[in-house]
Scaffold this motif. Sequence first.
Motif, PDB file in Angstrom:
ATOM      1  N   ALA A   1      72.466  -5.127  27.207  1.00 46.07           N
ATOM      2  CA  ALA A   1      71.096  -5.541  26.931  1.00 46.07           C
ATOM      3  C   ALA A   1      70.317  -4.457  26.203  1.00 46.07           C
ATOM      4  O   ALA A   1      70.750  -3.312  26.085  1.00 46.07           O
ATOM      5  N   SER A   2      69.145  -4.832  25.735  1.00 46.73           N
ATOM      6  CA  SER A   2      68.210  -3.863  25.179  1.00 46.73           C
ATOM      7  C   SER A   2      67.770  -2.902  26.283  1.00 46.73           C
ATOM      8  O   SER A   2      67.583  -3.309  27.439  1.00 46.73           O
TER       9      SER A   2
ATOM     10  N   ILE B   1      62.894   1.184  19.722  1.00 50.20           N
ATOM     11  CA  ILE B   1      63.679   0.053  20.267  1.00 50.20           C
ATOM     12  C   ILE B   1      63.761  -1.065  19.237  1.00 50.20           C
ATOM     13  O   ILE B   1      64.824  -1.654  19.025  1.00 50.20           O
ATOM     14  N   GLY B   2      62.657  -1.353  18.585  1.00 53.05           N
ATOM     15  CA  GLY B   2      62.657  -2.407  17.586  1.00 53.05           C
ATOM     16  C   GLY B   2      62.858  -3.786  18.183  1.00 53.05           C
ATOM     17  O   GLY B   2      62.457  -4.052  19.321  1.00 53.05           O
ATOM     18  N   ASP B   3      63.511  -4.651  17.447  1.00 60.04           N
ATOM     19  CA  ASP B   3      63.774  -6.027  17.885  1.00 60.04           C
ATOM     20  C   ASP B   3      64.833  -6.012  18.989  1.00 60.04           C
ATOM     21  O   ASP B   3      65.951  -5.534  18.786  1.00 60.04           O
TER      22      ASP B   3
ATOM     23  N   TRP C   1      70.200  -5.544  20.056  1.00 61.13           N
ATOM     24  CA  TRP C   1      71.035  -4.767  20.980  1.00 61.13           C
ATOM     25  C   TRP C   1      72.219  -5.542  21.571  1.00 61.13           C
ATOM     26  O   TRP C   1      73.355  -5.067  21.513  1.00 61.13           O
ATOM     27  N   PRO C   2      72.033  -6.727  22.151  1.00 56.61           N
ATOM     28  CA  PRO C   2      73.153  -7.406  22.825  1.00 56.61           C
ATOM     29  C   PRO C   2      74.024  -8.205  21.851  1.00 56.61           C
ATOM     30  O   PRO C   2      74.125  -9.435  21.926  1.00 56.61           O
ATOM     31  N   ASN C   3      74.655  -7.537  20.914  1.00 59.45           N
ATOM     32  CA  ASN C   3      75.476  -8.188  19.892  1.00 59.45           C
ATOM     33  C   ASN C   3      76.923  -8.253  20.378  1.00 59.45           C
ATOM     34  O   ASN C   3      77.643  -7.247  20.391  1.00 59.45           O
ATOM     35  N   GLU C   4      77.380  -9.446  20.789  1.00 60.99           N
ATOM     36  CA  GLU C   4      78.724  -9.575  21.347  1.00 60.99           C
ATOM     37  C   GLU C   4      79.808  -9.241  20.327  1.00 60.99           C
ATOM     38  O   GLU C   4      80.907  -8.834  20.705  1.00 60.99           O
TER      39      GLU C   4
ATOM     40  N   SER D   1      77.550  -2.529  16.107  1.00 58.90           N
ATOM     41  CA  SER D   1      76.684  -1.936  17.126  1.00 58.90           C
ATOM     42  C   SER D   1      75.623  -1.052  16.488  1.00 58.90           C
ATOM     43  O   SER D   1      75.868  -0.398  15.468  1.00 58.90           O
ATOM     44  N   ILE D   2      74.439  -0.986  17.125  1.00 60.72           N
ATOM     45  CA  ILE D   2      73.386  -0.093  16.648  1.00 60.72           C
ATOM     46  C   ILE D   2      73.284   1.157  17.525  1.00 60.72           C
ATOM     47  O   ILE D   2      72.322   1.907  17.444  1.00 60.72           O
TER      48      ILE D   2
END
Length: 376
Positions: free
Chosen positions: A126-127, A159-161, A165-168, A177-178
Amino acid sequence: MVADEKIMDLFPGRPRVLALGEPTHGADLLLEARNDLFRQLVEQEGYRTIAMESDCLLGLIVDDYVTSGTGTLDKVMARGFSHEWGAFGGNRELVRWMRAHNDGRPAAEQVRFAGIDGPLEITGAASPRPAITALHGYLAARLDPDLLPCTAETLDRLIGDDDRWPNEAAMMDPSRSIGRTPEAGELRLLADDLMALLDAQAPQLADERASLYARTAVGLLRYHYWMADTSPGRLPRLLGQRSLMIAANLLAVAERGPVLVNAHNSHLQRNRSSIRLGGLPYEWWSAGAIAHGRLGPEYAFVSSALGTWREHGVDAPPPDTIEGLLYALPEERYLVDPGKLGAAPRTARVSPWFGYAPLDPEHLADAILFVRDATR
């Protein structure tokens, strides 16, 4: 009720952490057996926390409900669990019972709830926003602003949008990934500084929830960092990081007193865990092994096993397995001392369904909770 052994007779004293593993998730009669056992241990042995393999931040919603009645049972089951655990009838019944048990009791006699998993799954995380902003807000409300390493606006910008973050897709493709962007790197340093500030102010700011926010923010950003890694050690590091977060949450909860915890056997066992991803095998130390390393004999592990779960193709176990030996007994449930099995079979059962993990005869727990059939 659980038949055969009395569980507390299996240990030299009351364990600080009594970990009940499960070989799969959602089996009705397995959850019913867990609930019976946990109720018995709360009422007769003084356990005052029940922890589960669920998001540690969402678990605060459940804890507020069972201790003070905040919210409704329906909303708590919908919002207070990750991994869709709130949809399982056995979990709903456990939360309902905890609220009824606590009603009218003083705080010292109430049973608390805790989630011990991070806000993540193996496929993504998660973020960090909820954890790091809650930590910052807690400190900002109590300390001179000059002590804080950043402002809330800085955190929001970095943090931004949240949807980034939760990119499977990042699980199998690190480039998605960021976790190693400049913004994520700065956030990771700020999370560490905020946690250090909380620790430095512990004499006046010791707070269980603030510590949870700090552990979660640091752990999530570390997880995202390794999600973006391209080395061969990437997946073991991710698996190990999740175990580390589970163990840290469990140990923190255990500081308040004796804990009952329920999670998959692979999380709570004392030996190394293993999995195959992308056709390759990976191993890492389980959360149970980490917690046991800290607690020693105060950590007790009870593994669960099923005879059958026919709707998933898990039929009667072969007689030359431990499950087969127990399946041949007449009762529906047994709590078994493995030391009394004699020349127990050492053949490992093979499950036709990936969602059920059989017992490992080479690494048996302190006790086995055996349920003959998953459903009536």
